[in-house]
Design an enzyme around this catalytic site. Sequence first.
Site, mmCIF file in Angstrom:
data_model
loop_
_atom_site.group_PDB
_atom_site.id
_atom_site.type_symbol
_atom_site.label_atom_id
_atom_site.label_comp_id
_atom_site.label_asym_id
_atom_site.label_seq_id
_atom_site.Cartn_x
_atom_site.Cartn_y
_atom_site.Cartn_z
ATOM 1 N N GLU A 73 0.994 3.825 1.963
ATOM 2 C CA GLU A 73 1.540 4.167 3.274
ATOM 3 C C GLU A 73 2.736 3.284 3.630
ATOM 4 O O GLU A 73 3.739 3.772 4.155
ATOM 5 C CB GLU A 73 0.474 4.002 4.373
ATOM 6 C CG GLU A 73 -0.765 4.840 4.170
ATOM 7 C CD GLU A 73 -1.892 4.102 3.465
ATOM 8 O OE1 GLU A 73 -3.055 4.338 3.842
ATOM 9 O OE2 GLU A 73 -1.623 3.311 2.536
ATOM 10 N N CYS A 90 -5.933 1.757 6.150
ATOM 11 C CA CYS A 90 -6.610 0.512 6.527
ATOM 12 C C CYS A 90 -5.994 -0.019 7.827
ATOM 13 O O CYS A 90 -5.066 0.572 8.381
ATOM 14 C CB CYS A 90 -6.459 -0.516 5.395
ATOM 15 S SG CYS A 90 -4.768 -1.141 5.211
ATOM 16 N N HIS A 104 0.851 -1.188 0.000
ATOM 17 C CA HIS A 104 0.000 0.000 0.000
ATOM 18 C C HIS A 104 0.888 1.240 0.000
ATOM 19 O O HIS A 104 2.059 1.193 0.393
ATOM 20 C CB HIS A 104 -0.901 0.027 1.230
ATOM 21 C CG HIS A 104 -2.002 -0.975 1.187
ATOM 22 N ND1 HIS A 104 -3.058 -0.947 2.073
ATOM 23 C CD2 HIS A 104 -2.234 -2.043 0.378
ATOM 24 C CE1 HIS A 104 -3.886 -1.938 1.817
ATOM 25 N NE2 HIS A 104 -3.398 -2.618 0.785
ATOM 26 N N CYS A 108 -2.185 -0.738 7.497
ATOM 27 C CA CYS A 108 -1.390 0.484 7.485
ATOM 28 C C CYS A 108 -1.416 1.178 8.845
ATOM 29 O O CYS A 108 -0.404 1.725 9.284
ATOM 30 C CB CYS A 108 -1.865 1.409 6.374
ATOM 31 S SG CYS A 108 -1.534 0.722 4.731
#
Length: 149
Positions: free
Chosen positions: A55, A83, A53, A86
Site C-alpha cells: 500500500e 495494517c 508495504h 498503512c
Amino acid sequence: MQDDDYWMRHAITLARQAEKEGEVPVGALIVIENELVSEGWNRPISLNDATAHAEIQAIRSATTKIGNYRLKHATLYCTLEPCVMCAGAIFHSRIQRVIFGAFDQKAGAAGSVVDLLSNQKLNHHATICGGILENECAELLKQFFQSRR
C-alpha cells in the site's frame, strides 16, 4: 462490483511479483476514475525498509505521479487488509475507497483488529469493502507461509 473484481485480479498479479522476489505476497494499486494510477507490492526485505508495504509503495508512486499528497478521489485495492501503518497513510493521503481481499485477523486495521479508517473521532473516513476475491487472496498467503515452514 465488476470493476472491483477486475482491479483485485490485477492486485493479485502484483502480489505474485512480491512472492517472486521472496516477499510476503501482497499487492496493491491505486485507481482514479477507473484508470490505473500506480502499483505496489511488498518490498520490506529487498529494500531493507519496514515501511515498504504494498500500500505504501502504491501511495508513494501515486502521489509522485499526480504531484499531490492528497488522493481524494482514489480507490486503493489491496490483496490483504491494511495494517495500522498503512491505514495511517491511507488516512493522511485522503484515499476515498479501500477495497481489500483477505482479512488479517492478526494486524488488520480496517475492521479485523481495529477499525481506524471508519473511526468517527478522526477527520477522514474511507469507504471500506473487504472480502473481494477473498479466497484467492488468502490462498496466496497460505501457500506462501506453508512453503516457508
